[in-house]
Design an enzyme around this catalytic site. Structure first.
Site, short mmCIF file in Angstrom:
data_model
loop_
_atom_site.label_atom_id
_atom_site.label_comp_id
_atom_site.label_asym_id
_atom_site.label_seq_id
_atom_site.Cartn_x
_atom_site.Cartn_y
_atom_site.Cartn_z
N ASP A 157 0.76 -1.20 -0.01
CA ASP A 157 -0.03 0.12 -0.05
C ASP A 157 0.99 1.44 0.01
O ASP A 157 2.05 1.21 0.25
CB ASP A 157 -1.06 -0.17 1.33
CG ASP A 157 -0.27 -0.02 2.34
OD1 ASP A 157 0.91 -0.61 2.74
OD2 ASP A 157 -0.66 0.77 3.42
N GLU A 209 0.10 -0.74 5.96
CA GLU A 209 1.18 -0.42 6.62
C GLU A 209 1.06 1.15 6.72
O GLU A 209 1.32 1.69 7.86
CB GLU A 209 2.63 -0.79 5.96
CG GLU A 209 3.75 -0.40 7.03
CD GLU A 209 4.30 0.86 6.73
OE1 GLU A 209 5.05 1.47 7.52
OE2 GLU A 209 3.85 1.70 5.68
#
Length: 483
Positions: free
Chosen positions: A100, A167
């Site tokens: 991400d 994250e």
């Protein structure tokens, strides 16, 4: 065990294809912190799973449940797990990364479209969101795998992969999964792992590779002072009532000195001074006061001594004031006495400090200072959250392997660094799996992760791929630490 020359040559010869694959990854706007992009994060997981499968990795996409964001209940992005090799005679290395990225819009100040990888042929820079954080490093591992597959080379170690998609938004679900699997022992996904390698940080500058063995933790606090039932006019009530903002300013001034010393009793005292061996690490770093001045845009360091400055950044706690809620901050002049104000500050922590052992010291100090004011206002101190600090044994064979690999690829010894920020999963792996964790960065200190015009230098992408592969061969060699 020597890294095969054919592997290094393959990486060089296939650099254009590797850059093209990075462009594919960057084109998927896998922004975990924006609800509208959640389908893109799942699409990125599927893309990554497909790439791993094509490279003979046995994969599993693990659902982590749901969470609420922006008032919507959304499925969490899956963990993309992978494994290859079960040779009991080989070490087993766990690789972590995240697929991400941070939000990015052209009108944020980007010179190019953030989700289109733009290659600057003159400088060799690859511009695009996620290029360095963390899609480039993940694809570095794919480059290693592809080279071995196409050349018919056996990997020198067994590999396990754990790639997450949250994250940048708190890693929801990851800690619970790691802890649950670790509790299963050999039967769990992480059974038999000998060490962990994470490539999700950066060199300290644009010149010198490094190995990172420590991260500071964080404890974040909010001080609220309230008094009147409503905002008041200073013409009618100035020097008539106890003003919350006056009290708060005094309290904020009792937290940290202009020289950086933390004024809360017991906080700085928790951290022992460095011995000669540790101080030598900071003396040896290829980093200068001029580098700090360049990074911040002004000559404002607390000390002119390099080692002292670096230790302040890496191995000492630091208290920073962040802002005040409720006070007038707009343009023009407004003569209001705010009824309630809140000051926010944080303390960056180092071992043996923890949020739990710091909180009572902070609360006691603020309450004591507030009592000295003789005010009739009310005080509230809140610990808003934080994370643990982490430090690894840099004399472990895992770090020795990374040091030798760096010297082989870059022809120079890496700096040993600790970072001022936090990567919470590092501590989770270290504590849950009980193994050494290494931070082995690919990108440079000027890559601009999280910022506009994020980039990864082509040379770092290609040489970094060689570094990751060479590191695996050095792990297999298992050489002990050499000072």
């Amino acid at each position: 065990m020597t890294t095969p020359l054919s592997f290094l040559q393959f990486i060089d010869q296939n650099a254009p294809q590797f850059v093209s694959r990075l462009a594919e990854a960057v084109a998927i706007p896998s922004v975990s912190g924006v609800a509208d992009h959640r389908p893109d994060v799942h699409r990125m997981a599927t893309w990554l799973d497909g790439q791993l499968t094509r490279l003979n990795i046995t994969t599993e996409m693990v659902a982590l449940g749901k969470h609420t964001m922006d008032g919507q209940e959304l499925p969490l992005p899956p963990l993309v797990l992978g494994r290859i090799g079960d040779d009991p005679e080989k070490k087993t290395v766990l690789i972590y990364g995240h697929y991400d990225v941070q939000p990015a819009e052209k009108n944020d100040g980007w010179d190019t479209e953030p989700f289109t990888l733009v290659v600057d042929e003159k400088t060799g820079r690859l511009f695009g969101r996620g290029s360095t954080d963390d899609k480039g490093p993940i694809l570095g591992w794919l480059n290693v795998l592809e080279a071995h597959k196409m050349l018919g080379l056996d990997l020198p170690v067994n590999l396990r992969f754990c790639f997450e998609g949250m994250e940048e938004s708190g890693s929801d679900g990851l800690d619970a999964f790691v802890e649950a699997e670790a509790a299963k022992g050999a039967a769990g996904w992480f059974g038999g792992i000998d060490c962990v390698c994470i490539s999700d940080n950066y060199w300290q500058n644009s010149r010198t590779p490094c190995l990172t063995y420590g991260l500071r933790g964080l404890a974040y606090f909010k001080i609220t002072v309230s008094g009147p039932a409503r905002d008041l006019h200073s013409g009618g009530f100035g020097r008539v009532v106890h003003e919350p903002l006056t009290d708060l300013i005094v309290l904020m001034g009792k937290l940290v000195a202009p020289n950086g010393a933390i004024l809360i009793p017991g906080v700085d005292d928790m951290v022992p001074p460095p011995d000669a061996e540790e101080r030598a690490i900071y003396e040896a770093m290829d980093y200068s006061i001029a580098d700090v001045d360049e990074a911040v845009g002004a000559p404002v360091t607390l000390s002119d001594d390099k080692a002292t400055t670096l230790m302040g950044r890496m191995r000492m706690p630091a208290l920073s004031l962040h802002g005040i809620e409720g006070a007038f901050g707009g343009p023009g002049a407004k003569t209001v006495i705010p009824a309630s104000v809140a000051g926010k500050f944080s303390i960056r922590l180092v071992p043996p400090q923890t949020p739990a052992n710091i909180e009572p010291l902070v609360v006691k100090h603020i309450e004591n200072e507030f009592a000295k004011l003789g005010t009739k206002n009310k005080l509230k101190v809140e610990h808003m959250g934080g994370g643990q600090s982490w430090a690894a044994d840099y004399k472990h064979w895992n770090y020795e392997a990374a040091r030798r690999a760096t010297e082989a690829v870059y022809q120079r010894s890496p700096d040993l660094t600790r970072e001022g920020g936090s990567i919470p999963v590092t501590l989770t792996f270290a504590e849950s799996l009980g193994v050494n964790v290494l931070l082995l960065p690919m990108g440079r200190g000027d890559d601009g992760a999280h910022s506009t015009n994020e980039k990864l230098d082509r040379s770092n992408f290609i040489e970094g791929s060689k570094l990751l592969g060479t590191y695996l061969y050095e792990v297999a060699a298992g050489r002990p630490f050499q000072s």
